[in-house]
Motif scaffolding. Structure first.
Motif, PDB file in Angstrom:
ATOM      1  N   THR A 115      -4.097   0.379  -8.151  1.00 18.74           N
ATOM      2  CA  THR A 115      -3.929  -1.125  -7.751  1.00 18.74           C
ATOM      3  C   THR A 115      -2.773  -1.109  -6.471  1.00 18.74           C
ATOM      4  N   ALA A 116      -2.248   0.002  -6.132  1.00 19.13           N
ATOM      5  CA  ALA A 116      -1.351   0.055  -5.082  1.00 19.13           C
ATOM      6  C   ALA A 116      -1.898   0.097  -3.848  1.00 19.13           C
ATOM      7  N   LYS A 117      -1.245  -0.137  -2.780  1.00 26.12           N
ATOM      8  CA  LYS A 117      -1.642   0.114  -1.372  1.00 26.12           C
ATOM      9  C   LYS A 117      -1.102   1.592  -0.984  1.00 26.12           C
ATOM     10  N   ASN A 147       4.137  -2.760  -3.891  1.00 28.18           N
ATOM     11  CA  ASN A 147       3.465  -1.958  -4.637  1.00 28.18           C
ATOM     12  C   ASN A 147       4.098  -2.059  -6.058  1.00 28.18           C
ATOM     13  N   GLY A 148       5.554  -2.266  -6.282  1.00 26.40           N
ATOM     14  CA  GLY A 148       6.100  -2.360  -7.351  1.00 26.40           C
ATOM     15  C   GLY A 148       5.654  -3.416  -8.224  1.00 26.40           C
ATOM     16  N   ARG A 149       5.622  -4.631  -7.439  1.00 25.96           N
ATOM     17  CA  ARG A 149       4.879  -5.628  -7.917  1.00 25.96           C
ATOM     18  C   ARG A 149       3.339  -5.596  -8.420  1.00 25.96           C
ATOM     19  N   PRO A 208       6.683   6.738   3.723  1.00 25.88           N
ATOM     20  CA  PRO A 208       5.733   5.980   4.709  1.00 25.88           C
ATOM     21  C   PRO A 208       5.716   4.635   4.142  1.00 25.88           C
ATOM     22  N   ASN A 209       5.669   4.282   2.910  1.00 26.81           N
ATOM     23  CA  ASN A 209       5.440   2.984   2.401  1.00 26.81           C
ATOM     24  C   ASN A 209       6.769   2.215   2.716  1.00 26.81           C
ATOM     25  N   PHE A 210       7.618   2.697   2.468  1.00 29.41           N
ATOM     26  CA  PHE A 210       9.072   2.373   2.608  1.00 29.41           C
ATOM     27  C   PHE A 210       9.486   1.957   4.102  1.00 29.41           C
TER      28      PHE A 210
END
Ligand SMILES: [Zn+2]
Length: 309
Positions: A115-117, A147-149, A208-210
């Motif tokens: 379910t993450a990006k 993504n934590g959410r 990259p997400n950060f």
């Protein structure tokens, strides 16, 4: 006296463990401390949770211990990062646990990446060419708070499925976490806003997400490819590129050797920051929110010094 205190402390630990076991509806094991932190947020005292890898270890390469198999054997739910992050160590342990509940595809197995990006998804043929450890996209997705959410929401659903009587408890815990993440995002984005577009280099492709979430621009990596140690040729090219683009920050995950980053730092005048990508990577990053608090404070302190802003 000391012995008395030690005995008493031991007794307290035993009682505490006993209590959490007695009331915990769901026994959860996670591959990483980041996932365990999110499980705690949503599951509260209705779950017990243990992480296999420590936050100061490279999650791609974890040394399997016999105790991991025992933990997996007793678990009701296993939560993994997915995208092959744990492929080098976790699958044989799951098999050896002989626990049918947590086998991939079973109700007690949750792949958090679903379910993450996910960024860096390869186009064309998927390959592990040259040992690239990110063949299915970037698995370090937890470093975007959104993504934590998303992982927390998937956990809320999964825990509700496994312990329906606690549905409203998990829903309330998720809502509270969601609210705190939203507040955190505002605070962290505001702290980094003056430095939007800052060019950085990182050791591994962990960020990259950060970078996407907080407006940083990663222009290169100390590793020539994810999972491949630095080579002289690549280091020479990276130094030239950093000089050309005036890059002044190199982020290094706690489990990598500092020798190459420090020599690149000396050549380019860049600061080398040891920045943990995981909960437990340093003692201060003791939960999911505190990981971002720590990392963003480290970055802004350095950027302030470098830019005078
Ligand atoms: Zn990686």
């Amino acid at each position: 006296m000391n012995r008395y205190i030690a005995t008493l402390a031991g007794l307290t630990v035993v009682l505490a463990l006993g209590a959490s076991d007695a009331y915990a509806a769901v026994k959860v094991v996670t591959s990483t401390e980041d996932l365990a932190a999110i499980v705690k947020e949503v599951g509260g005292d209705k779950v017990s949770v243990e992480a296999l890898a420590k936050g100061y270890q490279d999650p791609h390469f974890v040394e399997a211990k016999p105790s991991f198999i025992l933990k997996l054997h007793a678990a009701d739910l296993l939560v993994a990062v997915g995208r092959e992050l744990e492929i080098g160590w976790l699958p044989p342990l799951i098999t050896q646990s002989r626990n049918t509940k947590i086998q991939p595809g079973s109700a007690g197995y949750l792949d958090a990446s679903l379910t993450a990006k996910i960024l860096d998804i390869p186009t064309g043929q998927i390959t592990r060419a040259m040992g690239d450890v990110h063949p299915q996209g970037n698995p370090h997705f937890w470093l975007d708070p959104d993504n934590g959410r998303r992982v927390a929401q998937a956990l809320q659903q999964k825990l509700t499925e496994l312990s329906a009587g606690d549905a409203s408890y998990f829903a309330q815990r998720y809502a509270d976490f969601d609210r705190r993440v939203t507040e955190g995002e505002k605070r962290w984005k505001a702290a980094l806003a003056p430095y939007k577009g800052t060019k950085i280099v990182t050791y591994h492709r962990s960020w990259p997400n950060f970078a996407d979430a907080f407006g940083l621009d990663v222009i290169g990596y100390v590793e020539p490819k994810p999972g491949i140690p630095p080579s002289t040729q690549h280091t020479i090219e990276l130094i030239a590129e950093m000089k050309r683009q005036q890059v002044k920050i190199i982020l290094v995950e706690p489990y990598f050797d500092l020798k190459t980053p420090q020599s690149i730092g000396r050549e380019t005048g860049a600061d080398v920051l040891m920045m943990p990508p995981s909960v437990g990577g340093v003692p201060e990053a003791s939960d999911y929110m505190k990981l971002f608090d720590y990392d963003i404070n480290l970055l802004t302190t350095t950027l302030k010094k470098l830019t005078g802003k």
